[in-house]
Structures are given as C-alpha cells and as structure tokens.
Design a protein around this motif. Structure first.
Motif, PDB file in Angstrom:
ATOM      1  N   ALA A   1       9.811  26.819  18.344  1.00  0.00           N
ATOM      2  CA  ALA A   1      10.039  26.002  17.104  1.00  0.00           C
ATOM      3  C   ALA A   1      11.377  25.003  17.809  1.00  0.00           C
ATOM      4  O   ALA A   1      11.526  23.584  17.474  1.00  0.00           O
ATOM      5  CB  ALA A   1      10.841  26.554  15.744  1.00  0.00           C
ATOM      6  N   MET A   2      12.164  25.612  18.329  1.00  0.00           N
ATOM      7  CA  MET A   2      13.320  24.757  18.505  1.00  0.00           C
ATOM      8  C   MET A   2      13.257  23.532  19.870  1.00  0.00           C
ATOM      9  O   MET A   2      13.825  22.270  20.198  1.00  0.00           O
ATOM     10  CB  MET A   2      14.828  25.497  19.402  1.00  0.00           C
ATOM     11  CG  MET A   2      15.866  25.891  18.673  1.00  0.00           C
ATOM     12  SD  MET A   2      16.105  24.142  17.192  1.00  0.00           S
ATOM     13  CE  MET A   2      17.340  23.792  18.272  1.00  0.00           C
ATOM     14  N   LEU A   3      12.173  23.704  20.383  1.00  0.00           N
ATOM     15  CA  LEU A   3      11.194  23.010  21.774  1.00  0.00           C
ATOM     16  C   LEU A   3       9.888  22.117  20.778  1.00  0.00           C
ATOM     17  O   LEU A   3      10.057  20.871  21.576  1.00  0.00           O
ATOM     18  CB  LEU A   3      10.324  24.128  22.635  1.00  0.00           C
ATOM     19  CG  LEU A   3      11.441  25.305  23.552  1.00  0.00           C
ATOM     20  CD1 LEU A   3      10.270  25.775  24.122  1.00  0.00           C
ATOM     21  CD2 LEU A   3      11.682  24.323  24.923  1.00  0.00           C
ATOM     22  N   ILE A   4       9.772  22.565  19.372  1.00  0.00           N
ATOM     23  CA  ILE A   4       8.938  21.603  19.267  1.00  0.00           C
ATOM     24  C   ILE A   4       9.116  20.562  17.996  1.00  0.00           C
ATOM     25  O   ILE A   4       8.682  19.172  18.597  1.00  0.00           O
ATOM     26  CB  ILE A   4       7.693  22.687  19.060  1.00  0.00           C
ATOM     27  CG1 ILE A   4       6.625  23.110  19.755  1.00  0.00           C
ATOM     28  CG2 ILE A   4       6.447  21.498  18.490  1.00  0.00           C
ATOM     29  CD1 ILE A   4       5.803  24.714  19.706  1.00  0.00           C
ATOM     30  N   ILE A   5       9.621  21.555  16.948  1.00  0.00           N
ATOM     31  CA  ILE A   5      10.015  20.721  15.765  1.00  0.00           C
ATOM     32  C   ILE A   5      11.048  19.505  16.849  1.00  0.00           C
ATOM     33  O   ILE A   5      10.503  18.614  16.094  1.00  0.00           O
ATOM     34  CB  ILE A   5      10.979  21.220  15.596  1.00  0.00           C
ATOM     35  CG1 ILE A   5      10.052  22.683  14.586  1.00  0.00           C
ATOM     36  CG2 ILE A   5      11.456  20.290  13.602  1.00  0.00           C
ATOM     37  CD1 ILE A   5       9.529  23.470  13.660  1.00  0.00           C
ATOM     38  N   PRO A   6      12.507  19.797  17.197  1.00  0.00           N
ATOM     39  CA  PRO A   6      12.830  18.176  17.085  1.00  0.00           C
ATOM     40  C   PRO A   6      12.405  17.228  17.397  1.00  0.00           C
ATOM     41  O   PRO A   6      12.732  16.071  18.075  1.00  0.00           O
ATOM     42  CB  PRO A   6      14.068  18.276  18.277  1.00  0.00           C
ATOM     43  CG  PRO A   6      14.248  19.780  17.464  1.00  0.00           C
ATOM     44  CD  PRO A   6      12.890  20.887  17.276  1.00  0.00           C
ATOM     45  N   ALA A   7      12.053  17.671  18.565  1.00  0.00           N
ATOM     46  CA  ALA A   7      10.832  16.255  19.503  1.00  0.00           C
ATOM     47  C   ALA A   7       9.668  15.776  19.110  1.00  0.00           C
ATOM     48  O   ALA A   7       9.319  14.829  19.148  1.00  0.00           O
ATOM     49  CB  ALA A   7      10.456  17.386  20.799  1.00  0.00           C
ATOM     50  N   ALA A   8       9.144  16.443  17.799  1.00  0.00           N
ATOM     51  CA  ALA A   8       8.244  16.373  17.091  1.00  0.00           C
ATOM     52  C   ALA A   8       8.269  14.983  15.937  1.00  0.00           C
ATOM     53  O   ALA A   8       7.908  14.563  16.016  1.00  0.00           O
ATOM     54  CB  ALA A   8       7.382  17.579  16.377  1.00  0.00           C
ATOM     55  N   ALA A   9       9.749  15.320  15.944  1.00  0.00           N
ATOM     56  CA  ALA A   9      10.368  14.648  15.105  1.00  0.00           C
ATOM     57  C   ALA A   9      11.317  13.799  15.477  1.00  0.00           C
ATOM     58  O   ALA A   9      10.874  12.006  14.925  1.00  0.00           O
ATOM     59  CB  ALA A   9      11.923  15.534  13.763  1.00  0.00           C
ATOM     60  N   ALA A  10      11.439  13.794  17.066  1.00  0.00           N
ATOM     61  CA  ALA A  10      11.734  11.796  17.254  1.00  0.00           C
ATOM     62  C   ALA A  10      10.565  10.849  18.054  1.00  0.00           C
ATOM     63  O   ALA A  10      10.615  10.512  17.643  1.00  0.00           O
ATOM     64  CB  ALA A  10      12.728  12.296  18.708  1.00  0.00           C
ATOM     65  N   ARG A  11       9.343  12.327  18.210  1.00  0.00           N
ATOM     66  CA  ARG A  11       8.198  10.990  18.635  1.00  0.00           C
ATOM     67  C   ARG A  11       7.752  10.282  17.183  1.00  0.00           C
ATOM     68  O   ARG A  11       7.518   8.540  17.705  1.00  0.00           O
ATOM     69  CB  ARG A  11       7.349  12.202  18.564  1.00  0.00           C
ATOM     70  CG  ARG A  11       5.905  11.267  19.046  1.00  0.00           C
ATOM     71  CD  ARG A  11       4.538  12.132  19.659  1.00  0.00           C
ATOM     72  NE  ARG A  11       4.659  13.166  18.431  1.00  0.00           N
ATOM     73  CZ  ARG A  11       3.238  13.954  18.389  1.00  0.00           C
ATOM     74  NH1 ARG A  11       2.266  13.996  19.995  1.00  0.00           N
ATOM     75  NH2 ARG A  11       3.040  14.441  17.603  1.00  0.00           N
ATOM     76  N   GLY A  12       8.293  11.007  15.722  1.00  0.00           N
ATOM     77  CA  GLY A  12       7.756   9.530  14.865  1.00  0.00           C
ATOM     78  C   GLY A  12       8.756   8.167  14.505  1.00  0.00           C
ATOM     79  O   GLY A  12       8.705   7.077  14.060  1.00  0.00           O
ATOM     80  N   LEU A  13       9.982   7.978  15.777  1.00  0.00           N
ATOM     81  CA  LEU A  13      11.345   7.448  15.944  1.00  0.00           C
ATOM     82  C   LEU A  13      10.826   6.243  17.550  1.00  0.00           C
ATOM     83  O   LEU A  13      11.460   5.290  16.869  1.00  0.00           O
ATOM     84  CB  LEU A  13      12.237   8.345  15.177  1.00  0.00           C
ATOM     85  CG  LEU A  13      12.396   8.388  13.515  1.00  0.00           C
ATOM     86  CD1 LEU A  13      13.619   9.224  13.916  1.00  0.00           C
ATOM     87  CD2 LEU A  13      11.513   7.973  12.536  1.00  0.00           C
ATOM     88  N   ALA A  14      10.982   7.189  18.012  1.00  0.00           N
ATOM     89  CA  ALA A  14      11.182   6.478  19.510  1.00  0.00           C
ATOM     90  C   ALA A  14      10.380   5.598  20.007  1.00  0.00           C
ATOM     91  O   ALA A  14       9.011   6.133  19.626  1.00  0.00           O
ATOM     92  CB  ALA A  14      10.897   8.031  20.140  1.00  0.00           C
ATOM     93  N   ARG A  15      10.527   4.747  21.185  1.00  0.00           N
ATOM     94  CA  ARG A  15       9.594   4.007  20.832  1.00  0.00           C
ATOM     95  C   ARG A  15       9.485   3.257  22.742  1.00  0.00           C
ATOM     96  O   ARG A  15       9.310   2.928  23.216  1.00  0.00           O
ATOM     97  CB  ARG A  15      10.630   2.358  20.799  1.00  0.00           C
ATOM     98  CG  ARG A  15      10.024   2.356  19.265  1.00  0.00           C
ATOM     99  CD  ARG A  15      11.047   0.640  18.051  1.00  0.00           C
ATOM    100  NE  ARG A  15      10.876   0.565  17.161  1.00  0.00           N
ATOM    101  CZ  ARG A  15       9.711   0.425  17.255  1.00  0.00           C
ATOM    102  NH1 ARG A  15       8.262  -0.241  17.442  1.00  0.00           N
ATOM    103  NH2 ARG A  15       9.888  -0.360  15.595  1.00  0.00           N
ATOM    104  N   SER A  16       9.761   4.627  22.860  1.00  0.00           N
ATOM    105  CA  SER A  16       9.956   4.792  24.616  1.00  0.00           C
ATOM    106  C   SER A  16       9.831   6.620  24.719  1.00  0.00           C
ATOM    107  O   SER A  16      10.821   7.291  24.494  1.00  0.00           O
ATOM    108  CB  SER A  16      10.989   3.948  25.787  1.00  0.00           C
ATOM    109  OG  SER A  16      12.478   5.307  25.340  1.00  0.00           O
ATOM    110  N   PRO A  17       9.249   6.354  25.636  1.00  0.00           N
ATOM    111  CA  PRO A  17       9.636   8.250  26.381  1.00  0.00           C
ATOM    112  C   PRO A  17      10.929   8.832  26.579  1.00  0.00           C
ATOM    113  O   PRO A  17      11.333   9.904  26.319  1.00  0.00           O
ATOM    114  CB  PRO A  17       8.710   8.702  27.428  1.00  0.00           C
ATOM    115  CG  PRO A  17       7.965   7.262  27.628  1.00  0.00           C
ATOM    116  CD  PRO A  17       9.000   5.968  26.788  1.00  0.00           C
TER     117      PRO A  17
END
Length: 264
Positions: free
Chosen positions: A194-210
């Motif tokens: 969950a700590m691997l996936i959830i923060p990264a999934a949350a950031a994906r919706g806001l980020a404009r680059s890898p």
C-alpha cells in the motif's frame, strides 16, 4: 514538546517515503502491484528463518524478499501467467511464514507488529537502518533512472538504445527487496504494498512528468506518515494502518482534484 518516540516515528515515516516514493512510481508504471505483494508477504517467512538461524531479522527479511523477487522476475521472463503465479506465491509465502512463526511462541504473541508494523517502537538503531536502506534505494534508482524509464516505456526501444531490460528489472528487484526490509518494522508485511502504490497513484494524477511523479510520491508518502501518526495520537488507532488511511485520503483528494482540473 514532542515525545522522543514520536520524533523517531516521524523520521522513520519520512525515511520510508524516500524509499517507496520513486520505487512506487515504477511499480505503478509497470503494473507490478501484485509483485510488491508477493515480495512483502515473503518477508514474514524471512522473519521465521532469521529466528531459526539466530540471524538479524532485517537480514532474514532482505534475503527472503530478494529470493522471492528474483523468483517472480525469472518466472515472468519465462512467460508464466503472472496473475495466477503471483497469487499462489504471495499467499503461499505468507502462509508458510505464519506457520513457521507459530513455532516461536514469543514472536507469535507479537505477530501483529510484523503484519501491521510498529512504527512507534522504532529505536535509534532502527532509524539508522531505515535511512541507510532508503539511501541505497535512492542511489539505485538515481543511478539507473533514465535506463529504468526507457525500459519501462518500451523494451524494444531499450534494446535499440543498447540497454538490457533484464538488467534494469534486476535493479528494480534489488530496490524492492531493500524497501521491503526497511518497511517491515514501520507498516508491516500486509501494508508495505500500500505504501508503494497509493502515494505513487495519488501523485500520478497531479504530475506532468515522471520526475514530478516520483517527487510527488515522496511528498505524499511523507505527509501520509505524519498525518497517520497524528491520527493515531488523537484517536488511539494503530499507527501503521492509520498511515495507510491517510495515504488513501490523499489519493481520494488528488483524484478529485485531477478530475476538476480536467473539467476546466
């Protein structure tokens, strides 16, 4: 004035976020969520084997998590149907670990700390281990960032660029095993993925680059750790699950914000 154990817990949570943020971005991009589960569940078996061999818990966890990750990567390279294979390996490793730990009564009474973590019991030596492991994960990811990104986007493009996708997969496997060994003490085997996936999934919706997504995942992971600790302090809830609840709230907020931005 904050109590010393709360300061250590907060520092441990931030250290964990440094490891899981960029690594979680690759887990999300490569759709490796179940891969993370299998590696994390194997950590319980590592605890049992370390106790049986009278070795440090972290060493046993790291060795077994690495063995599981390498096994899964090898099976994937041979074309196995990974959904079923990962399901079998993840749950079998957890079951074997729980059965093995049952032979150690002292550990069996404290089993929840391995399943759900015990961040409030982190010591200064644990902090050194957590931050050292996080630094190694960051160095691995930074060293191979562009190659990992190219291999993630397109393996044929990676081959054309003179890269070896199998080698880049091995780097991820090593980093994932390190992160699991670091995270076991904090959020436990059942919540590591969950700590691997959830923060990264949350950031994906806001980020404009890898790069922005990886940095955002670190920020959201750290904020989730601090918010979860605050929730645990206020409501006397388990600290590890409270951290994941906070991360889920950040994910819900980022998803809503992403939809609103898309609608404008």
């Amino acid at each position: 004035m904050l109590d010393d154990f709360l300061v250590r817990a907060a520092l441990a949570g931030v250290g964990l976020a440094l490891a899981t943020g960029p690594l979680g971005a690759f887990v999300v991009w490569r759709r490796m969520a179940y891969f993370g589960d299998a590696t994390a569940h194997a950590a319980i078996l590592g605890v049992a084997l370390a106790l049986a061999a009278d070795l440090p818990i972290t060493l046993g966890t790291l060795v077994v998590a690495l063995a599981m990750a390498l096994t899964v990567a090898g099976l994937a390279a041979r074309g196995w149907a990974m959904d079923t294979t990962l399901g079998v390996l993840a749950h079998s490793a957890l079951a074997f670990g729980l059965v093995a730990i049952s032979f150690f009564p002292a550990v069996r009474n404290d089993l929840s700390s391995y399943l759900f973590g015990d961040i409030l019991a982190v010591s200064r030596s644990d902090l050194g281990l957590i931050w050292g492991g996080a630094a190694l994960v960051l160095l691995l990811i930074a060293w191979r960032w562009q190659a990992l990104l190219t291999a993630t986007l397109n393996e044929d493009l990676a081959h054309a660029s003179g890269l070896n996708p199998a080698r880049e997969r091995l780097v991820l496997v090593l980093a994932l095993a390190l992160a699991v060994a670091v995270a076991l003490k904090i959020v436990g085997a059942l919540l590591i993925a969950a700590m691997l996936i959830i923060p990264a999934a949350a950031a994906r919706g806001l980020a404009r680059s890898p790069e922005a997504m990886a940095l955002g995942a670190i920020g959201i992971g750290a904020a989730s750790s601090l918010a979860g600790l605050q929730l645990s302090l206020w409501q006397d809830t388990p600290a590890g699950p409270s951290i994941i609840v906070a991360a889920a709230a950040f994910f819900a907020a980022s998803s809503t914000l992403g939809r609103l931005r898309g609608a404008v």
